[in-house]
Design a protein around this motif. Sequence first.
Motif, PDB file in Angstrom:
ATOM      1  N   GLY A 220     -66.778  59.734  55.856  1.00  0.00           N
ATOM      2  CA  GLY A 220     -67.552  59.951  57.072  1.00  0.00           C
ATOM      3  C   GLY A 220     -66.735  60.131  58.338  1.00  0.00           C
ATOM      4  N   GLU A 221     -65.434  59.895  58.290  1.00  0.00           N
ATOM      5  CA  GLU A 221     -64.572  60.044  59.471  1.00  0.00           C
ATOM      6  C   GLU A 221     -63.946  61.434  59.488  1.00  0.00           C
ATOM      7  N   THR A 222     -64.195  62.182  60.564  1.00  0.00           N
ATOM      8  CA  THR A 222     -63.638  63.533  60.688  1.00  0.00           C
ATOM      9  C   THR A 222     -62.143  63.464  60.922  1.00  0.00           C
ATOM     10  N   LEU A 223     -61.399  64.274  60.192  1.00  0.00           N
ATOM     11  CA  LEU A 223     -59.938  64.339  60.323  1.00  0.00           C
ATOM     12  C   LEU A 223     -59.594  65.591  61.101  1.00  0.00           C
ATOM     13  N   TYR A 224     -59.339  65.446  62.377  1.00  0.00           N
ATOM     14  CA  TYR A 224     -59.021  66.603  63.203  1.00  0.00           C
ATOM     15  C   TYR A 224     -57.671  67.170  62.799  1.00  0.00           C
ATOM     16  N   GLY A 225     -57.615  68.473  62.673  1.00  0.00           N
ATOM     17  CA  GLY A 225     -56.391  69.129  62.229  1.00  0.00           C
ATOM     18  C   GLY A 225     -56.320  69.255  60.719  1.00  0.00           C
ATOM     19  N   SER A 226     -57.259  68.649  60.004  1.00  0.00           N
ATOM     20  CA  SER A 226     -57.304  68.690  58.535  1.00  0.00           C
ATOM     21  C   SER A 226     -55.903  68.598  57.933  1.00  0.00           C
ATOM     22  N   PRO A 227     -55.323  67.397  57.885  1.00  0.00           N
ATOM     23  CA  PRO A 227     -53.964  67.237  57.355  1.00  0.00           C
ATOM     24  C   PRO A 227     -53.867  67.661  55.894  1.00  0.00           C
ATOM     25  N   ASN A 228     -52.687  68.076  55.494  1.00  0.00           N
ATOM     26  CA  ASN A 228     -52.468  68.527  54.125  1.00  0.00           C
ATOM     27  C   ASN A 228     -52.198  67.355  53.184  1.00  0.00           C
ATOM     28  N   VAL A 229     -51.675  66.229  53.703  1.00  0.00           N
ATOM     29  CA  VAL A 229     -51.344  65.066  52.871  1.00  0.00           C
ATOM     30  C   VAL A 229     -51.949  63.821  53.504  1.00  0.00           C
ATOM     31  N   LEU A 230     -52.683  63.053  52.689  1.00  0.00           N
ATOM     32  CA  LEU A 230     -53.301  61.816  53.154  1.00  0.00           C
ATOM     33  C   LEU A 230     -52.822  60.644  52.316  1.00  0.00           C
ATOM     34  N   HIS A 231     -52.639  59.493  52.959  1.00  0.00           N
ATOM     35  CA  HIS A 231     -52.438  58.230  52.261  1.00  0.00           C
ATOM     36  C   HIS A 231     -53.711  57.414  52.463  1.00  0.00           C
ATOM     37  N   VAL A 232     -54.345  56.995  51.366  1.00  0.00           N
ATOM     38  CA  VAL A 232     -55.599  56.252  51.436  1.00  0.00           C
ATOM     39  C   VAL A 232     -55.495  54.990  50.590  1.00  0.00           C
ATOM     40  N   ASP A 233     -56.355  54.015  50.908  1.00  0.00           N
ATOM     41  CA  ASP A 233     -56.444  52.818  50.076  1.00  0.00           C
ATOM     42  C   ASP A 233     -56.974  53.204  48.701  1.00  0.00           C
ATOM     43  N   PRO A 234     -56.568  52.469  47.665  1.00  0.00           N
ATOM     44  CA  PRO A 234     -57.136  52.715  46.340  1.00  0.00           C
ATOM     45  C   PRO A 234     -58.634  52.410  46.357  1.00  0.00           C
ATOM     46  N   GLY A 235     -59.369  53.047  45.461  1.00  0.00           N
ATOM     47  CA  GLY A 235     -60.799  52.810  45.356  1.00  0.00           C
ATOM     48  C   GLY A 235     -61.593  54.093  45.463  1.00  0.00           C
ATOM     49  N   SER A 236     -62.880  53.945  45.753  1.00  0.00           N
ATOM     50  CA  SER A 236     -63.792  55.090  45.827  1.00  0.00           C
ATOM     51  C   SER A 236     -63.842  55.651  47.235  1.00  0.00           C
ATOM     52  N   HIS A 237     -63.874  56.977  47.328  1.00  0.00           N
ATOM     53  CA  HIS A 237     -63.925  57.658  48.629  1.00  0.00           C
ATOM     54  C   HIS A 237     -64.823  58.890  48.524  1.00  0.00           C
TER      55      HIS A 237
END
Length: 166
Positions: free
Chosen positions: A65-82
């Motif tokens: 639900g959080e908009t990522l301005y610039g639409s990055p090519n690489v993301l680091h996220v917490d493990p789990g469901s997204h």
Amino acid sequence: MNPVFKRYVLGFLIALFLSGCATHTPRKMYKGEIKNEKDVATIIGINDWTNWNRPVTLRVHKLDGETLYGSPNVLHVDPGSHELVLSVSHDRMMALKLPVLNVSVKAGQVYQLDYRLIEHRASLRESTGTAVYSLRYIGDHKDYEDYLAKNPEYKAGTPLFIPSAG
């Protein structure tokens, strides 16, 4: 040289430079302190210009639900469901309805957004198509870094086709 032409060329070069600089720095999309790559999942988009006449870009536009301005090519996220809302461009066509993927990722693992173009119709007036999107498992961080070290052409965000070990 025409000053208007110079302005467009300069604008294009600046945009090209900035897009190349911002493409590969992972964006931290988790709360708290900076974590080790073993503690987060990495999601990689596609920025494939190998066929300059039919480029493909596929990136995360919204994460949970959080908009990522610039639409990055690489993301680091917490493990789990997204929930991933994708920003898509095929052959300079944009998706009318942004595709949504519900995914589950594990710590220390690398994933890449992927697509399969099912149908593509092009005419002089318009170009339409249908595609299926998924999140493809690449491997753990060490395997991924080793592969990039041996294959530097993939640093430009082209789709990774790493042969599976199994």
